[in-house]
Design a protein around this motif. Sequence first.
Motif, PDB file in Angstrom:
ATOM      1  N   UNK A 264       0.834  -1.211   0.000  1.00 61.52           N
ATOM      2  CA  UNK A 264       0.000   0.000   0.000  1.00 61.52           C
ATOM      3  C   UNK A 264       0.867   1.259   0.000  1.00 61.52           C
ATOM      4  N   UNK A 265       1.998   1.214   0.695  1.00 59.66           N
ATOM      5  CA  UNK A 265       2.896   2.366   0.707  1.00 59.66           C
ATOM      6  C   UNK A 265       3.509   2.617  -0.650  1.00 59.66           C
ATOM      7  N   UNK A 266       3.889   1.561  -1.318  1.00 61.15           N
ATOM      8  CA  UNK A 266       4.464   1.687  -2.676  1.00 61.15           C
ATOM      9  C   UNK A 266       3.412   2.217  -3.646  1.00 61.15           C
ATOM     10  N   UNK A 268       0.876   4.081  -2.985  1.00 58.85           N
ATOM     11  CA  UNK A 268       0.475   5.454  -2.681  1.00 58.85           C
ATOM     12  C   UNK A 268       1.614   6.467  -2.800  1.00 58.85           C
ATOM     13  N   UNK A 269       2.828   6.004  -3.143  1.00 58.83           N
ATOM     14  CA  UNK A 269       3.986   6.903  -3.228  1.00 58.83           C
ATOM     15  C   UNK A 269       4.246   7.296  -4.681  1.00 58.83           C
ATOM     16  N   UNK A 270       4.411   8.597  -4.919  1.00 51.80           N
ATOM     17  CA  UNK A 270       4.733   9.077  -6.262  1.00 51.80           C
ATOM     18  C   UNK A 270       6.164   8.716  -6.634  1.00 51.80           C
ATOM     19  N   UNK A 271       7.078   8.914  -5.682  1.00 52.60           N
ATOM     20  CA  UNK A 271       8.486   8.529  -5.877  1.00 52.60           C
ATOM     21  C   UNK A 271       8.865   7.577  -4.740  1.00 52.60           C
ATOM     22  N   UNK A 272       8.649   6.282  -4.923  1.00 54.02           N
ATOM     23  CA  UNK A 272       8.849   5.318  -3.832  1.00 54.02           C
ATOM     24  C   UNK A 272      10.268   5.310  -3.270  1.00 54.02           C
ATOM     25  N   UNK A 273      10.350   5.350  -1.952  1.00 57.36           N
ATOM     26  CA  UNK A 273      11.588   5.156  -1.211  1.00 57.36           C
ATOM     27  C   UNK A 273      11.199   4.472   0.088  1.00 57.36           C
ATOM     28  N   UNK A 274      12.183   4.020   0.849  1.00 62.72           N
ATOM     29  CA  UNK A 274      11.862   3.312   2.097  1.00 62.72           C
ATOM     30  C   UNK A 274      11.029   4.192   3.011  1.00 62.72           C
ATOM     31  N   UNK A 275      11.430   5.456   3.160  1.00 60.32           N
ATOM     32  CA  UNK A 275      10.710   6.369   4.047  1.00 60.32           C
ATOM     33  C   UNK A 275       9.323   6.675   3.503  1.00 60.32           C
ATOM     34  N   UNK A 276       9.222   6.965   2.193  1.00 60.59           N
ATOM     35  CA  UNK A 276       7.921   7.324   1.622  1.00 60.59           C
ATOM     36  C   UNK A 276       6.959   6.141   1.649  1.00 60.59           C
ATOM     37  N   UNK A 281       1.926   4.196   3.750  1.00 58.97           N
ATOM     38  CA  UNK A 281       1.280   2.886   3.897  1.00 58.97           C
ATOM     39  C   UNK A 281      -0.044   3.022   4.639  1.00 58.97           C
ATOM     40  N   UNK A 282      -0.976   2.135   4.336  1.00 58.76           N
ATOM     41  CA  UNK A 282      -2.279   2.118   5.009  1.00 58.76           C
ATOM     42  C   UNK A 282      -2.184   1.144   6.176  1.00 58.76           C
ATOM     43  N   UNK A 283      -1.771   1.690   7.332  1.00 56.89           N
ATOM     44  CA  UNK A 283      -1.421   0.846   8.481  1.00 56.89           C
ATOM     45  C   UNK A 283      -2.622   0.068   9.004  1.00 56.89           C
TER      46      UNK A 283
END
Length: 507
Positions: A264-266, A268-276, A281-283
């Motif tokens: 979900x985090x990947x 929802x991220x425009x430029x995926x990184x570990x932090x983003x 993410x949808x916890x």
Amino acid sequence: MDSIISIIPPIVIITLVIMTRKIVLSLGAGILLSAILIEQGHLLKSIENVLLAVIHVFYSDGTWNNGNLYVLSFLLLLGILTAVISTLGGNRAFGMWIGKKIHTKRGAQLMTATCGISLFPDDVFNMFVTSQVAGPVIDHAKVPRTKLAYIIHSTSDPTCVLCPLSSWGAYIIAILTTIFASLQLGENPLMAFMIIATTNFYAISTLLFVFSSAAFDINIGRMKQQTKQLPTDHIKSNPNGSIWELVIPIALLAGGAISSMIVTGYRNSETPSIVSIFANSEVSFSLVTGAVIAVLASFAFYARQLKKQQQNIKQLPSTLKKGMKTTLPAVEILLYAWVLSDFIGQLGTGNFLAGLMEEITLPTAFLPFLLFLLTGAMAFATGTSWGTFAVMLPIAAQIAQASDPGMMFYMMSAVLSGSLFGDHCSPVSDTTTVASAAAGCTQIEHVATQLPYALICAGITACSFLLLGLTQLKSIPYVFIVVIISCLIFYFRNRKKPIEETTANIA
């Protein structure tokens, strides 16, 4: 409203909790009082406002509040999972197996604390998984469930607030990004978070004290009077259960939740990184996903035992009912806490306390100390550390920008420390509710037994921020924390020895 009247409901709630020891009654009274103050004494409008607030927890602005629904579903699913695993005998088998390897209370507590700092993605996820894994070990070693609640609560939140790869870290970094942009500062939010974490003295001292209390079996105040408590309502366990009937569902819970967070985090991220990825993410959805997978696995084990004629299918409805019954109090309290949080926001309690901070004119050396105390009071009154972060981090940055920019990160550390401390002590905090539900003790017992530990760490933290502000050197507070905790260990160990010797002589 943003006036002194806004702090009346939190004061009334805390007073009622102390006097009656009934958290639901106290929260209900606080909610009704808040509504009456908002509606300026109109009783019917106040009742209508309360009903609307309850509806808004689930449905508002034309959409369902999926996050809240997922959290409540997760709690109920965890109750079912706990009950089914207990019926299968997985807890019992794991406790007997680990009991051959861990023979002491200290070993059981250290194992729990180590697990508590290992599961860093989310505090709710951390507390439930750790309690499931460590619960049988804690019971086998005859450590009270209130000590389990203290350990999981005081390792999960501090670890999450120190780790950038957690839901807490991602949330704080997002706030820092907004602050630096509004103040036109060229700071990197991730690097800033890492620097701020080095002076988050409450989180640091709490983790050190948790491991110290585990290693030396230090029990303070009412913790010494506690006895072993079972997490479920007298659920009959299969004596022939396997440790895999605990390990596999819990591993699937962890794996499913973390995998869903990453997906979900990947997405929802425009430029995926570990932090983003962790930031987006949808916890709550991920927790439910992991819980559903784990429950299905436990049902598969139950069906397997049915084939072996080790279980009775008629027992399953009763097991599910008892499982949900264990977490229903947490669901009820969490619902009350959400409604109260809404009303506290309408009253402007946080804004009133924040305004007091802005009016204080003292040397900048004392500002981290004062911020720690004020944010602690705010988080305690409102029951939310995240809400306090959102209100006070921008204010701390603005005060530092106007007085001494070099103190900005220290002031932000004080905000994080104070928010965590107040949240730990508050009986209306959602993390307090989750910790007590996960550990299998009542919320009042958890608050009463954890409070002495939290107050000790708060005292250490307050002095540390004073030293930091006066000297501008991180090394001095670090040395202070280590020395004080070492002295406390020596003191409590010496107090414990005479009692043990007297007991041995009587025996």
